[in-house]
Design a protein around this motif. Sequence first.
Motif, mmCIF file in Angstrom:
data_model
loop_
_atom_site.group_PDB
_atom_site.id
_atom_site.type_symbol
_atom_site.label_atom_id
_atom_site.label_comp_id
_atom_site.label_asym_id
_atom_site.label_seq_id
_atom_site.Cartn_x
_atom_site.Cartn_y
_atom_site.Cartn_z
ATOM 1 N N ASN A 1 0.853 -1.181 0.000
ATOM 2 C CA ASN A 1 0.000 0.000 0.000
ATOM 3 C C ASN A 1 0.884 1.224 0.000
ATOM 4 O O ASN A 1 1.483 1.533 1.016
ATOM 5 N N PRO A 2 1.052 1.906 -1.099
ATOM 6 C CA PRO A 2 0.352 1.716 -2.370
ATOM 7 C C PRO A 2 0.977 0.595 -3.189
ATOM 8 O O PRO A 2 2.034 0.072 -2.833
ATOM 9 N N PHE A 3 0.308 0.237 -4.278
ATOM 10 C CA PHE A 3 0.842 -0.768 -5.175
ATOM 11 C C PHE A 3 2.189 -0.309 -5.714
ATOM 12 O O PHE A 3 2.445 0.882 -5.823
ATOM 13 N N VAL A 4 3.061 -1.262 -6.054
ATOM 14 C CA VAL A 4 4.360 -0.932 -6.640
ATOM 15 C C VAL A 4 4.385 -1.373 -8.091
ATOM 16 O O VAL A 4 3.591 -2.225 -8.513
ATOM 17 N N SER A 5 5.301 -0.801 -8.852
ATOM 18 C CA SER A 5 5.372 -1.121 -10.277
ATOM 19 C C SER A 5 5.976 -2.503 -10.504
ATOM 20 O O SER A 5 6.667 -3.052 -9.638
ATOM 21 N N SER A 6 5.694 -3.065 -11.659
ATOM 22 C CA SER A 6 6.232 -4.345 -12.118
ATOM 23 C C SER A 6 5.891 -5.490 -11.175
ATOM 24 O O SER A 6 6.685 -6.406 -10.985
ATOM 25 N N GLN A 7 4.730 -5.453 -10.600
ATOM 26 C CA GLN A 7 4.315 -6.475 -9.630
ATOM 27 C C GLN A 7 2.990 -7.092 -10.062
ATOM 28 O O GLN A 7 2.066 -6.379 -10.432
ATOM 29 N N ILE A 8 2.902 -8.421 -10.011
ATOM 30 C CA ILE A 8 1.634 -9.121 -10.248
ATOM 31 C C ILE A 8 0.911 -9.182 -8.900
ATOM 32 O O ILE A 8 1.503 -9.539 -7.886
ATOM 33 N N TYR A 9 -0.370 -8.820 -8.897
ATOM 34 C CA TYR A 9 -1.164 -8.845 -7.671
ATOM 35 C C TYR A 9 -2.291 -9.849 -7.800
ATOM 36 O O TYR A 9 -2.873 -10.015 -8.869
ATOM 37 N N THR A 10 -2.584 -10.516 -6.685
ATOM 38 C CA THR A 10 -3.684 -11.476 -6.622
ATOM 39 C C THR A 10 -4.658 -11.027 -5.535
ATOM 40 O O THR A 10 -4.254 -10.789 -4.393
ATOM 41 N N ALA A 11 -5.913 -10.908 -5.927
ATOM 42 C CA ALA A 11 -6.969 -10.576 -4.969
ATOM 43 C C ALA A 11 -7.782 -11.834 -4.713
ATOM 44 O O ALA A 11 -8.235 -12.483 -5.657
ATOM 45 N N THR B 1 -10.541 -16.041 -7.074
ATOM 46 C CA THR B 1 -9.146 -15.622 -7.149
ATOM 47 C C THR B 1 -8.981 -14.805 -8.420
ATOM 48 O O THR B 1 -9.242 -15.296 -9.520
ATOM 49 N N ALA B 2 -8.557 -13.563 -8.266
ATOM 50 C CA ALA B 2 -8.382 -12.652 -9.397
ATOM 51 C C ALA B 2 -6.906 -12.283 -9.491
ATOM 52 O O ALA B 2 -6.355 -11.689 -8.558
ATOM 53 N N VAL B 3 -6.280 -12.643 -10.610
ATOM 54 C CA VAL B 3 -4.861 -12.363 -10.808
ATOM 55 C C VAL B 3 -4.743 -11.206 -11.805
ATOM 56 O O VAL B 3 -5.214 -11.301 -12.940
ATOM 57 N N PHE B 4 -4.097 -10.137 -11.343
ATOM 58 C CA PHE B 4 -3.920 -8.934 -12.164
ATOM 59 C C PHE B 4 -2.519 -8.954 -12.767
ATOM 60 O O PHE B 4 -1.562 -9.341 -12.104
ATOM 61 N N PRO B 5 -2.390 -8.512 -14.026
ATOM 62 C CA PRO B 5 -1.061 -8.471 -14.643
ATOM 63 C C PRO B 5 -0.153 -7.472 -13.923
ATOM 64 O O PRO B 5 -0.633 -6.616 -13.160
ATOM 65 N N ALA B 6 1.129 -7.558 -14.201
ATOM 66 C CA ALA B 6 2.102 -6.667 -13.558
ATOM 67 C C ALA B 6 1.716 -5.206 -13.767
ATOM 68 O O ALA B 6 1.315 -4.809 -14.859
#
Length: 173
Positions: A15-25, A62-67
Motif C-alpha cells: 500500500n500503495p501498489f508498486v510497479s512491475s508487480q503481479i497482484y492477486t486478490a 481468485t483474481a490475478v492482475f497483470p504486472a
Amino acid sequence: STQYTGAVTWLPNHNPFVSSQIYTATITLTPKTGYSVIGVAADSFTVAGATATNPINSGVVTAVFPATAAIPLTAIAAISGTPQVGQLLTAGALTPGGATATYQWRNSATSDGTYSNIDGATSSTYTLLIGDLGKYIKVVATGTGNYTGAVPSVATTVVIAAPLAIGDSYQGG
C-alpha cells in the motif's frame, strides 16, 4: 448486498501498489442467512482487468492482475535559488506530484551546449562551487520506485561570482 457480504485480501499486500508487480486478490463472498453459493458454476465470476477463477459451488474468487506499470516522470519544475558561487540551488518539483527520483546536477559553458555531470552532485540540492563560475546549471531527475524515465530541468542563468565582502580586496588583472 442484501444476500452476501464480501471481503478482499491482496497478495502481496503493498500500500500503495508498486510497479512491475503481479497482484492477486482473493475475494470471499459469504452468503447471508437464507442464501447459499450452491449452484455457482466454476469460473463464473468476472473481475475487470484480471483473470478470475472460482471452484464450483464456491464464493471464493481468485483474481490475478497483470504486472503493474511504472509511472513515467513527465516534468521537473525550474531550479530555485540564485545562480551565484556559494549559493544553494534546489531541484524543482516533479510531475506527477509525489514522484520519487535520484538527481544528477550538470553544467555547461553555454545554455544550449553539452552538459557534463558534476561529480558527487546527486542530491535534490546543490551548492555552487567556484568551478561553476561562468557556466549554466541543469539537474536531471531519474524516476525510482514506482516511477520511471528521466527529465531535465531548464538551465539556470549563467553562474556569477559571489559579491566581495567588506574588507575583501579585488585582485584583478
